[in-house]
Motif scaffolding. Structure first.
Motif, PDB file in Angstrom:
ATOM      1  N   GLY A 240       0.825  -1.205   0.000  1.00 19.52           N
ATOM      2  CA  GLY A 240       0.000   0.000   0.000  1.00 19.52           C
ATOM      3  C   GLY A 240       0.855   1.249   0.000  1.00 19.52           C
ATOM      4  O   GLY A 240       0.558   2.226  -0.703  1.00 19.52           O
ATOM      5  N   TRP A 241       1.929   1.213   0.781  1.00 22.37           N
ATOM      6  CA  TRP A 241       2.865   2.343   0.788  1.00 22.37           C
ATOM      7  C   TRP A 241       3.544   2.477  -0.576  1.00 22.37           C
ATOM      8  O   TRP A 241       3.798   3.591  -1.056  1.00 22.37           O
ATOM      9  N   PHE A 242       3.824   1.335  -1.217  1.00 17.81           N
ATOM     10  CA  PHE A 242       4.458   1.393  -2.529  1.00 17.81           C
ATOM     11  C   PHE A 242       3.570   2.109  -3.539  1.00 17.81           C
ATOM     12  O   PHE A 242       4.059   2.848  -4.399  1.00 17.81           O
ATOM     13  N   VAL A 243       2.252   1.882  -3.447  1.00 16.58           N
ATOM     14  CA  VAL A 243       1.336   2.555  -4.376  1.00 16.58           C
ATOM     15  C   VAL A 243       1.435   4.065  -4.211  1.00 16.58           C
ATOM     16  O   VAL A 243       1.523   4.822  -5.179  1.00 16.58           O
ATOM     17  N   GLY A 244       1.434   4.514  -2.933  1.00 16.43           N
ATOM     18  CA  GLY A 244       1.586   5.944  -2.689  1.00 16.43           C
ATOM     19  C   GLY A 244       2.923   6.465  -3.179  1.00 16.43           C
ATOM     20  O   GLY A 244       3.004   7.578  -3.725  1.00 16.43           O
ATOM     21  N   THR A 245       3.967   5.665  -3.004  1.00 19.70           N
ATOM     22  CA  THR A 245       5.295   6.060  -3.472  1.00 19.70           C
ATOM     23  C   THR A 245       5.332   6.196  -4.992  1.00 19.70           C
ATOM     24  O   THR A 245       5.917   7.139  -5.535  1.00 19.70           O
ATOM     25  N   LEU A 246       4.688   5.254  -5.677  1.00 15.83           N
ATOM     26  CA  LEU A 246       4.684   5.305  -7.144  1.00 15.83           C
ATOM     27  C   LEU A 246       3.927   6.528  -7.650  1.00 15.83           C
ATOM     28  O   LEU A 246       4.376   7.211  -8.573  1.00 15.83           O
ATOM     29  N   LEU A 247       2.760   6.821  -7.035  1.00 15.61           N
ATOM     30  CA  LEU A 247       1.980   7.975  -7.483  1.00 15.61           C
ATOM     31  C   LEU A 247       2.708   9.282  -7.175  1.00 15.61           C
ATOM     32  O   LEU A 247       2.757  10.197  -8.006  1.00 15.61           O
ATOM     33  N   GLY A 248       3.277   9.365  -5.952  1.00 12.77           N
ATOM     34  CA  GLY A 248       4.024  10.571  -5.610  1.00 12.77           C
ATOM     35  C   GLY A 248       5.296  10.698  -6.421  1.00 12.77           C
ATOM     36  O   GLY A 248       5.658  11.797  -6.861  1.00 12.77           O
ATOM     37  N   GLY A 249       5.972   9.555  -6.633  1.00 10.56           N
ATOM     38  CA  GLY A 249       7.199   9.584  -7.413  1.00 10.56           C
ATOM     39  C   GLY A 249       6.951   9.906  -8.869  1.00 10.56           C
ATOM     40  O   GLY A 249       7.804  10.501  -9.546  1.00 10.56           O
ATOM     41  N   ALA A 250       5.769   9.528  -9.380  1.00  5.43           N
ATOM     42  CA  ALA A 250       5.463   9.811 -10.782  1.00  5.43           C
ATOM     43  C   ALA A 250       5.422  11.317 -11.037  1.00  5.43           C
ATOM     44  O   ALA A 250       5.801  11.776 -12.120  1.00  5.43           O
ATOM     45  N   VAL A 251       4.959  12.089 -10.052  1.00  6.86           N
ATOM     46  CA  VAL A 251       4.923  13.546 -10.213  1.00  6.86           C
ATOM     47  C   VAL A 251       6.337  14.074 -10.454  1.00  6.86           C
ATOM     48  O   VAL A 251       6.574  14.898 -11.354  1.00  6.86           O
ATOM     49  N   ILE A 252       7.294  13.577  -9.657  1.00  6.42           N
ATOM     50  CA  ILE A 252       8.675  14.048  -9.771  1.00  6.42           C
ATOM     51  C   ILE A 252       9.333  13.522 -11.040  1.00  6.42           C
ATOM     52  O   ILE A 252       9.949  14.268 -11.808  1.00  6.42           O
ATOM     53  N   VAL A 253       9.187  12.223 -11.275  1.00  8.60           N
ATOM     54  CA  VAL A 253       9.878  11.588 -12.403  1.00  8.60           C
ATOM     55  C   VAL A 253       9.372  12.139 -13.734  1.00  8.60           C
ATOM     56  O   VAL A 253      10.156  12.422 -14.644  1.00  8.60           O
ATOM     57  N   GLU A 254       8.054  12.287 -13.854  1.00  9.74           N
ATOM     58  CA  GLU A 254       7.504  12.792 -15.113  1.00  9.74           C
ATOM     59  C   GLU A 254       7.933  14.239 -15.371  1.00  9.74           C
ATOM     60  O   GLU A 254       8.086  14.648 -16.517  1.00  9.74           O
ATOM     61  N   THR A 255       8.154  14.988 -14.293  1.00 11.86           N
ATOM     62  CA  THR A 255       8.622  16.365 -14.453  1.00 11.86           C
ATOM     63  C   THR A 255      10.104  16.400 -14.824  1.00 11.86           C
ATOM     64  O   THR A 255      10.509  17.112 -15.740  1.00 11.86           O
ATOM     65  N   VAL A 256      10.930  15.607 -14.098  1.00  7.55           N
ATOM     66  CA  VAL A 256      12.371  15.605 -14.349  1.00  7.55           C
ATOM     67  C   VAL A 256      12.683  15.103 -15.758  1.00  7.55           C
ATOM     68  O   VAL A 256      13.532  15.671 -16.460  1.00  7.55           O
ATOM     69  N   ALA A 258      10.578  14.985 -18.308  1.00  7.88           N
ATOM     70  CA  ALA A 258       9.695  15.593 -19.326  1.00  7.88           C
ATOM     71  C   ALA A 258       8.789  14.566 -19.977  1.00  7.88           C
ATOM     72  O   ALA A 258       8.625  14.538 -21.207  1.00  7.88           O
ATOM     73  N   ARG A 259       8.187  13.709 -19.156  1.00 10.18           N
ATOM     74  CA  ARG A 259       7.278  12.690 -19.655  1.00 10.18           C
ATOM     75  C   ARG A 259       5.836  13.141 -19.432  1.00 10.18           C
ATOM     76  O   ARG A 259       5.533  13.863 -18.493  1.00 10.18           O
ATOM     77  N   SER A 260       4.951  12.679 -20.290  1.00 11.48           N
ATOM     78  CA  SER A 260       3.529  12.931 -20.060  1.00 11.48           C
ATOM     79  C   SER A 260       3.017  11.928 -19.033  1.00 11.48           C
ATOM     80  O   SER A 260       3.630  10.892 -18.808  1.00 11.48           O
ATOM     81  N   GLY A 261       1.879  12.273 -18.395  1.00  7.56           N
ATOM     82  CA  GLY A 261       1.320  11.367 -17.404  1.00  7.56           C
ATOM     83  C   GLY A 261       0.472  12.100 -16.382  1.00  7.56           C
ATOM     84  O   GLY A 261       0.406  13.334 -16.361  1.00  7.56           O
ATOM     85  N   ILE A 262      -0.166  11.316 -15.516  1.00  6.39           N
ATOM     86  CA  ILE A 262      -1.060  11.876 -14.513  1.00  6.39           C
ATOM     87  C   ILE A 262      -0.307  12.779 -13.527  1.00  6.39           C
ATOM     88  O   ILE A 262      -0.812  13.823 -13.114  1.00  6.39           O
ATOM     89  N   GLY A 263       0.894  12.374 -13.140  1.00  5.80           N
ATOM     90  CA  GLY A 263       1.656  13.166 -12.175  1.00  5.80           C
ATOM     91  C   GLY A 263       1.945  14.560 -12.683  1.00  5.80           C
ATOM     92  O   GLY A 263       1.778  15.549 -11.964  1.00  5.80           O
TER      93      GLY A 263
END
Length: 316
Positions: A240-256, A258-263
């Protein structure tokens, strides 16, 4: 009441409470962000008079009381309606469905990579020799302590700018997915390895392991087939914590990267006060979290049959 029906009813009630709590907290927090939502609808530099602003506020229900807006928001969510984006002027469902595929692809590859890496390192570092375990523990501590955005920038600098092995940004090249996946997977794998290694070392001292060894099972078979199964239960609990980590991490990773995505969409929506999009992403995240939690409970029973007897489902 039948044990299985009671169990399902309790889980459904818990799921509803989690989703309600998440969307309510998001609604209240978004009200604290300074600025006028009308600016997000018409644009910051648009020249609009007070009368037109009043019409826009009435059209979107922004002049209603906070409680009335909350009830309207919850009513729309209950019927599956997420409203329209202030900035993009299109249904939030369309915004999410256009972007969710890229985030799901990134998250699934990251999770798969983290699990494979964790299982492999756990089996390799749980032997009697202590130096592989110490080296691995040091690397795990470094990875867990490193902020994800810094890890992403480091990987980008080394492997894209200096070595030129991977594209800098997402340009349709499959290799552009590797560095974002590694950035998301490494912190999860580091935590998984620590938890699974402790569980594996404890399981290796259990009586059933001695029995397996007495029957002549090879040491690798004892670790992979018997002890690792017990060691995986605490790791499942952390999912469950991993799911939160993936969603929160997607915001950072997609920004760094330059990927499209929900984050990336969520980050832009928060910056622009595009409340319907933010609330839609939060509601989707809560539903995914609840669904993953329910799936994990099923996996618990598969991995450890004793849990089926505790819940009374097996007796049904």
């Amino acid at each position: 009441m039948h044990p299985a029906i009671r169990l399902v009813a309790v889980r459904l009630l818990g799921a509803v409470l989690v989703i309600w709590g998440a969307v309510t907290a998001a609604f209240l927090v978004l009200q604290l962000i300074p600025g006028d939502p009308v600016n997000a609808i018409i644009g910051t530099h648009a020249l609009v008079g007070p009368e037109q602003r009043a019409q826009i506020r009435a059209e979107y229900g922004l002049d209603d009381s906070l409680f009335a807006q909350y009830l309207d928001h919850m009513g729309r969510l209950a019927t599956g309606r997420l409203g329209d984006s202030y900035q993009l002027q299109q249904p939030v469902w369309s915004v999410i469905t256009d972007q969710v595929g890229a985030t799901v692809e990134l998250a699934l590859w990251a999770m798969l990579s983290a699990v494979v890496l964790a299982v492999a390192v756990t089996l390799l570092t749980s032997g009697r020799a202590r130096w592989p375990r110490r080296i691995s523990s040091l690397l795990e501590l470094v990875v867990v302590s490193t902020p994800p955005f810094w890890l992403g920038i480091l990987l980008l600098t080394v492997f894209s700018f200096h070595l030129g092995w991977f594209p800098v940004a997402d340009a349709g090249d499959p290799r552009s997915l590797i560095l974002p996946v590694v950035t998301l997977a490494l912190p999860i794998a580091a935590v998984l390895i620590q938890v699974m290694r402790e569980g594996l070392l404890s399981a290796l001292e259990a009586p059933f392991v001695l029995t397996a060894r007495a029957r002549g099972s090879a040491e690798y078979s004892v670790r992979a087939r018997h002890a690792l199964r017990h060691a995986s239960l605490p790791a499942l609990t952390l999912s469950g914590w991993f799911v939160g980590t993936l969603l929160g991490g997607a915001v950072i990773v997609e920004t760094v990267f330059a990927r499209s995505g929900i984050g990336r969409v969520a980050l832009q929506a928060v910056s622009d006060r595009d409340f319907p999009v933010v609330q839609g992403v939060v509601a989707l995240s809560a539903v995914v979290f609840v669904a993953v939690s329910a799936l994990l409970e099923l996996l618990y029973a598969v991995v450890d049959p004793r849990l089926r007897r505790r819940t009374g489902v097996a007796a049904a």
